[in-house]
Design a protein around this motif. Structure first.
Motif, mmCIF file in Angstrom:
data_model
loop_
_atom_site.group_PDB
_atom_site.id
_atom_site.type_symbol
_atom_site.label_atom_id
_atom_site.label_comp_id
_atom_site.label_asym_id
_atom_site.label_seq_id
_atom_site.Cartn_x
_atom_site.Cartn_y
_atom_site.Cartn_z
ATOM 1 N N ALA A 99 0.824 -1.213 0.000
ATOM 2 C CA ALA A 99 0.000 0.000 0.000
ATOM 3 C C ALA A 99 0.857 1.262 0.000
ATOM 4 O O ALA A 99 0.471 2.285 -0.566
ATOM 5 N N ALA A 100 2.052 1.175 0.591
ATOM 6 C CA ALA A 100 2.962 2.320 0.643
ATOM 7 C C ALA A 100 3.757 2.500 -0.648
ATOM 8 O O ALA A 100 4.500 3.466 -0.782
ATOM 9 N N GLY A 101 3.629 1.561 -1.585
ATOM 10 C CA GLY A 101 4.346 1.668 -2.853
ATOM 11 C C GLY A 101 5.444 0.644 -3.049
ATOM 12 O O GLY A 101 6.121 0.645 -4.070
ATOM 13 N N GLY A 102 5.632 -0.241 -2.063
ATOM 14 C CA GLY A 102 6.587 -1.338 -2.239
ATOM 15 C C GLY A 102 6.068 -2.305 -3.292
ATOM 16 O O GLY A 102 4.876 -2.314 -3.605
ATOM 17 N N MET A 103 6.931 -3.127 -3.844
ATOM 18 C CA MET A 103 6.549 -3.970 -4.983
ATOM 19 C C MET A 103 6.106 -5.385 -4.615
ATOM 20 O O MET A 103 5.154 -5.893 -5.201
ATOM 21 N N VAL A 104 6.793 -6.029 -3.687
ATOM 22 C CA VAL A 104 6.448 -7.400 -3.313
ATOM 23 C C VAL A 104 6.435 -7.506 -1.796
ATOM 24 O O VAL A 104 7.391 -7.103 -1.129
ATOM 25 N N ARG A 105 5.341 -8.032 -1.268
ATOM 26 C CA ARG A 105 5.231 -8.246 0.173
ATOM 27 C C ARG A 105 4.969 -9.723 0.435
ATOM 28 O O ARG A 105 4.043 -10.314 -0.137
ATOM 29 N N PHE A 106 5.787 -10.303 1.298
ATOM 30 C CA PHE A 106 5.550 -11.679 1.732
ATOM 31 C C PHE A 106 4.474 -11.690 2.799
ATOM 32 O O PHE A 106 4.478 -10.852 3.703
ATOM 33 N N VAL A 107 3.554 -12.644 2.695
ATOM 34 C CA VAL A 107 2.482 -12.811 3.677
ATOM 35 C C VAL A 107 2.367 -14.294 4.015
ATOM 36 O O VAL A 107 2.698 -15.149 3.202
ATOM 37 N N ARG A 108 1.877 -14.570 5.203
ATOM 38 C CA ARG A 108 1.604 -15.953 5.602
ATOM 39 C C ARG A 108 0.118 -16.212 5.401
ATOM 40 O O ARG A 108 -0.725 -15.466 5.890
ATOM 41 N N VAL A 109 -0.204 -17.242 4.653
ATOM 42 C CA VAL A 109 -1.582 -17.654 4.415
ATOM 43 C C VAL A 109 -1.657 -19.132 4.774
ATOM 44 O O VAL A 109 -1.011 -19.959 4.128
ATOM 45 N N GLU A 110 -2.423 -19.424 5.824
ATOM 46 C CA GLU A 110 -2.540 -20.802 6.299
ATOM 47 C C GLU A 110 -1.176 -21.463 6.464
ATOM 48 O O GLU A 110 -0.914 -22.542 5.941
ATOM 49 N N ARG A 111 -0.296 -20.784 7.151
ATOM 50 C CA ARG A 111 1.061 -21.249 7.455
ATOM 51 C C ARG A 111 1.966 -21.410 6.240
ATOM 52 O O ARG A 111 3.031 -22.012 6.327
ATOM 53 N N ARG A 112 1.540 -20.904 5.101
ATOM 54 C CA ARG A 112 2.371 -20.964 3.892
ATOM 55 C C ARG A 112 2.828 -19.556 3.538
ATOM 56 O O ARG A 112 2.086 -18.595 3.708
ATOM 57 N N LEU A 113 4.027 -19.452 3.022
ATOM 58 C CA LEU A 113 4.541 -18.164 2.581
ATOM 59 C C LEU A 113 3.985 -17.867 1.192
ATOM 60 O O LEU A 113 4.117 -18.680 0.277
ATOM 61 N N ARG A 114 3.313 -16.746 1.073
ATOM 62 C CA ARG A 114 2.747 -16.294 -0.206
ATOM 63 C C ARG A 114 3.203 -14.857 -0.418
ATOM 64 O O ARG A 114 3.960 -14.318 0.388
ATOM 65 N N PHE A 115 2.692 -14.204 -1.447
ATOM 66 C CA PHE A 115 3.137 -12.836 -1.700
ATOM 67 C C PHE A 115 2.066 -12.014 -2.404
ATOM 68 O O PHE A 115 1.189 -12.545 -3.067
#
Length: 143
Positions: A99-115
């Motif tokens: 949201a701040a303008g960065g390009m790729v953010r890693f997120v955890r979804v159901e204990r899996r690393l997503r982006f």
């Protein structure tokens, strides 16, 4: 795991033809630094990858990828502003990063690393992101 993602991301980015190497800069204090440093010496699109640590205030001029550690959250706007318009892939796990303008953010979804991907920010910086990579993202900001 994050190191593997970053390595694979770098294969799906259309980089401007400017350097023989691809430098990943880890900006701030990160628990993942050792895993990321293991990428040094890998080949990406015919370029040798190097990993360097950068601290607050140090230049990011030579970087092609900047991983912004959570320790830099209070300074996120300034870091992104310093890289604006330059062909540098910005990556982080900071919640407001895309949201701040960065390009790729890693997120955890159901204990899996997503982006998540901010394709508009990448395009503004002169980077192309493969449609194959965009399809794998859990969210894409297009404009």
């Amino acid at each position: 795991m994050m190191a593997a993602y970053l390595y694979n991301f770098s294969k799906f980015i259309h980089w401007p033809p400017r350097a023989e190497s691809l430098q990943l800069c880890v900006y701030g204090r990160s628990e993942s630094i050792q895993a990321l440093e293991a990428l040094t010496g890998k080949q990406v699109q015919g370029r040798l990858m190097t990993v360097v640590r950068r601290s607050r205030g140090e230049s990011l001029e030579s970087c092609h990828i900047v991983y912004v550690a959570d320790s830099e959250r209070p300074f996120l706007a300034a870091v992104l502003r310093s890289l604006a318009g330059r062909p540098v892939l910005t990556v982080s796990e900071i919640p407001e990063f895309v949201a701040a303008g960065g390009m790729v953010r890693f997120v955890r979804v159901e204990r899996r690393l997503r982006f998540e991907i901010n394709a508009a920010s990448a395009r503004a910086a002169g980077l192309g992101i493969s449609s194959q990579l965009l399809k794998l993202a859990v969210d894409v900001v297009r404009d």
